[in-house]
Design a protein around this motif. Sequence first.
Motif, PDB file in Angstrom:
ATOM      1  N   CYS A   1      39.466  50.081  36.287  1.00 14.80           N
ATOM      2  CA  CYS A   1      39.079  51.240  35.476  1.00 14.80           C
ATOM      3  C   CYS A   1      40.284  52.102  35.155  1.00 14.80           C
ATOM      4  N   LEU A   2      41.141  52.339  36.130  1.00 11.40           N
ATOM      5  CA  LEU A   2      42.339  53.140  35.890  1.00 11.40           C
ATOM      6  C   LEU A   2      43.261  52.446  34.896  1.00 11.40           C
ATOM      7  N   SER A   3      43.398  51.116  35.042  1.00  9.30           N
ATOM      8  CA  SER A   3      44.242  50.372  34.118  1.00  9.30           C
ATOM      9  C   SER A   3      43.723  50.472  32.690  1.00  9.30           C
ATOM     10  N   SER A   4      42.401  50.460  32.552  1.00 14.67           N
ATOM     11  CA  SER A   4      41.830  50.456  31.212  1.00 14.67           C
ATOM     12  C   SER A   4      42.025  51.777  30.487  1.00 14.67           C
ATOM     13  N   THR A   5      42.310  52.851  31.211  1.00 12.09           N
ATOM     14  CA  THR A   5      42.520  54.125  30.538  1.00 12.09           C
ATOM     15  C   THR A   5      43.898  54.188  29.887  1.00 12.09           C
ATOM     16  N   PHE A   6      44.804  53.302  30.263  1.00 13.11           N
ATOM     17  CA  PHE A   6      46.160  53.331  29.734  1.00 13.11           C
ATOM     18  C   PHE A   6      46.390  52.301  28.633  1.00 13.11           C
ATOM     19  N   SER A   7      45.563  51.302  28.543  1.00 10.03           N
ATOM     20  CA  SER A   7      45.745  50.295  27.506  1.00 10.03           C
ATOM     21  C   SER A   7      44.426  49.594  27.250  1.00 10.03           C
ATOM     22  N   LEU A   8      44.396  48.861  26.145  1.00 12.00           N
ATOM     23  CA  LEU A   8      43.186  48.158  25.797  1.00 12.00           C
ATOM     24  C   LEU A   8      42.971  46.913  26.636  1.00 12.00           C
ATOM     25  N   SER A   9      44.030  46.349  27.154  1.00  9.01           N
ATOM     26  CA  SER A   9      43.918  45.159  27.983  1.00  9.01           C
ATOM     27  C   SER A   9      44.098  45.536  29.445  1.00  9.01           C
ATOM     28  N   ILE A  10      43.168  45.133  30.265  1.00  5.83           N
ATOM     29  CA  ILE A  10      43.256  45.414  31.690  1.00  5.83           C
ATOM     30  C   ILE A  10      44.326  44.537  32.332  1.00  5.83           C
ATOM     31  N   TRP A  11      44.371  43.292  31.941  1.00  7.28           N
ATOM     32  CA  TRP A  11      45.289  42.316  32.529  1.00  7.28           C
ATOM     33  C   TRP A  11      46.538  42.200  31.655  1.00  7.28           C
ATOM     34  N   GLU A  12      47.710  42.388  32.238  1.00  6.47           N
ATOM     35  CA  GLU A  12      48.966  42.322  31.484  1.00  6.47           C
ATOM     36  C   GLU A  12      49.454  40.879  31.407  1.00  6.47           C
ATOM     37  N   ASP A  13      49.684  40.414  30.183  1.00  9.52           N
ATOM     38  CA  ASP A  13      50.101  39.043  29.925  1.00  9.52           C
ATOM     39  C   ASP A  13      51.383  38.715  30.694  1.00  9.52           C
ATOM     40  N   GLY A  14      51.404  37.546  31.335  1.00 10.20           N
ATOM     41  CA  GLY A  14      52.576  37.095  32.068  1.00 10.20           C
ATOM     42  C   GLY A  14      52.663  37.605  33.498  1.00 10.20           C
ATOM     43  N   LYS A  15      51.762  38.473  33.898  1.00 12.95           N
ATOM     44  CA  LYS A  15      51.803  39.045  35.248  1.00 12.95           C
ATOM     45  C   LYS A  15      50.959  38.221  36.214  1.00 12.95           C
ATOM     46  N   GLU A  16      51.235  38.417  37.504  1.00 12.28           N
ATOM     47  CA  GLU A  16      50.452  37.802  38.561  1.00 12.28           C
ATOM     48  C   GLU A  16      49.951  38.915  39.476  1.00 12.28           C
ATOM     49  N   TYR A  17      48.662  38.871  39.792  1.00 10.97           N
ATOM     50  CA  TYR A  17      48.031  39.889  40.620  1.00 10.97           C
ATOM     51  C   TYR A  17      47.542  39.251  41.915  1.00 10.97           C
ATOM     52  N   HIS A  18      47.646  40.003  43.024  1.00 10.59           N
ATOM     53  CA  HIS A  18      47.185  39.529  44.325  1.00 10.59           C
ATOM     54  C   HIS A  18      46.191  40.538  44.898  1.00 10.59           C
ATOM     55  N   PHE A  19      45.047  40.022  45.385  1.00 10.41           N
ATOM     56  CA  PHE A  19      44.009  40.864  45.952  1.00 10.41           C
ATOM     57  C   PHE A  19      43.507  40.262  47.254  1.00 10.41           C
ATOM     58  N   LEU A  20      43.044  41.113  48.146  1.00  6.93           N
ATOM     59  CA  LEU A  20      42.270  40.689  49.301  1.00  6.93           C
ATOM     60  C   LEU A  20      40.823  40.980  48.936  1.00  6.93           C
ATOM     61  N   GLU A  21      40.018  39.946  48.812  1.00  9.84           N
ATOM     62  CA  GLU A  21      38.618  40.113  48.424  1.00  9.84           C
ATOM     63  C   GLU A  21      37.778  39.985  49.682  1.00  9.84           C
ATOM     64  N   GLU A  22      36.876  40.943  49.892  1.00 13.85           N
ATOM     65  CA  GLU A  22      36.006  40.910  51.054  1.00 13.85           C
ATOM     66  C   GLU A  22      34.599  41.339  50.646  1.00 13.85           C
ATOM     67  N   SER A  23      33.607  40.596  51.097  1.00 16.14           N
ATOM     68  CA  SER A  23      32.228  40.936  50.769  1.00 16.14           C
ATOM     69  C   SER A  23      31.350  40.674  51.984  1.00 16.14           C
ATOM     70  N   ALA A  24      30.187  41.288  51.983  1.00 14.53           N
ATOM     71  CA  ALA A  24      29.269  41.152  53.112  1.00 14.53           C
ATOM     72  C   ALA A  24      27.834  41.137  52.621  1.00 14.53           C
ATOM     73  N   ILE A  25      27.005  40.385  53.321  1.00 10.71           N
ATOM     74  CA  ILE A  25      25.581  40.297  53.028  1.00 10.71           C
ATOM     75  C   ILE A  25      24.840  40.453  54.354  1.00 10.71           C
ATOM     76  N   GLN A  26      23.772  41.226  54.364  1.00  9.18           N
ATOM     77  CA  GLN A  26      22.958  41.333  55.575  1.00  9.18           C
ATOM     78  C   GLN A  26      21.485  41.249  55.216  1.00  9.18           C
ATOM     79  N   VAL A  27      20.709  40.727  56.140  1.00  5.09           N
ATOM     80  CA  VAL A  27      19.262  40.657  55.994  1.00  5.09           C
ATOM     81  C   VAL A  27      18.665  41.341  57.214  1.00  5.09           C
ATOM     82  N   GLY A  28      17.869  42.364  56.992  1.00  2.00           N
ATOM     83  CA  GLY A  28      17.259  43.121  58.083  1.00  2.00           C
ATOM     84  C   GLY A  28      16.630  44.374  57.521  1.00  2.00           C
TER      85      GLY A  28
END
Length: 171
Positions: A12-39
């Motif tokens: 969202c922050l990136s989108s306020t500065f340009s029309l494209s969120i992803w910059e061509d030629g760049k590489e991005y690294h993320f730690l993705e974490e998710s959780a699911i619970q039943v109860g």
Amino acid sequence: MNGSTGLIVVLCLSSTFSLSIWEDGKEYHFLEESAIQVGTNDLDSSVSGLRMMSDVRIQVSGNKLVVSIDNIQEAHFSHSFNRGGWPYKLTQEKIKDPKSKYIPSIGYENGNTFSIVLEDGLVSQIELPRDLSVNGKNMMRALASILQFDMTGHEMETWTKNEKSIHGECN
């Protein structure tokens, strides 16, 4: 969910500065974490759950994102927990949870790469590995869905967008 929230804030922050969120030629690294619970959250109860965490690398080439997923770990939970609580802590909270410890995952999409093509920030095409399990393909589709951001009809401005999810409408 918290890891995904951080990614959305960055996008969202990136989108306020340009029309494209992803910059061509760049590489991005993320730690993705998710959780699911039943109860139930309204009584002292038992709950079963699953957490997953992985390293995600995104390489940008025009409107195509090449996404690699490595170091997938999973943690299982099946214990009682306090009323109104969350049964386990996410890694970013820096609290070790002895009841739900990460172990290497032997399934899903570990070590695989997929690609998506974006149009106005939305996935228009996805290419998944042919020999991957149905579960692995679904995990990749889920990750692709959080990498998109609807920019239809927007230029360099801030806006809100109502989106539907499995939990209802989100603004």
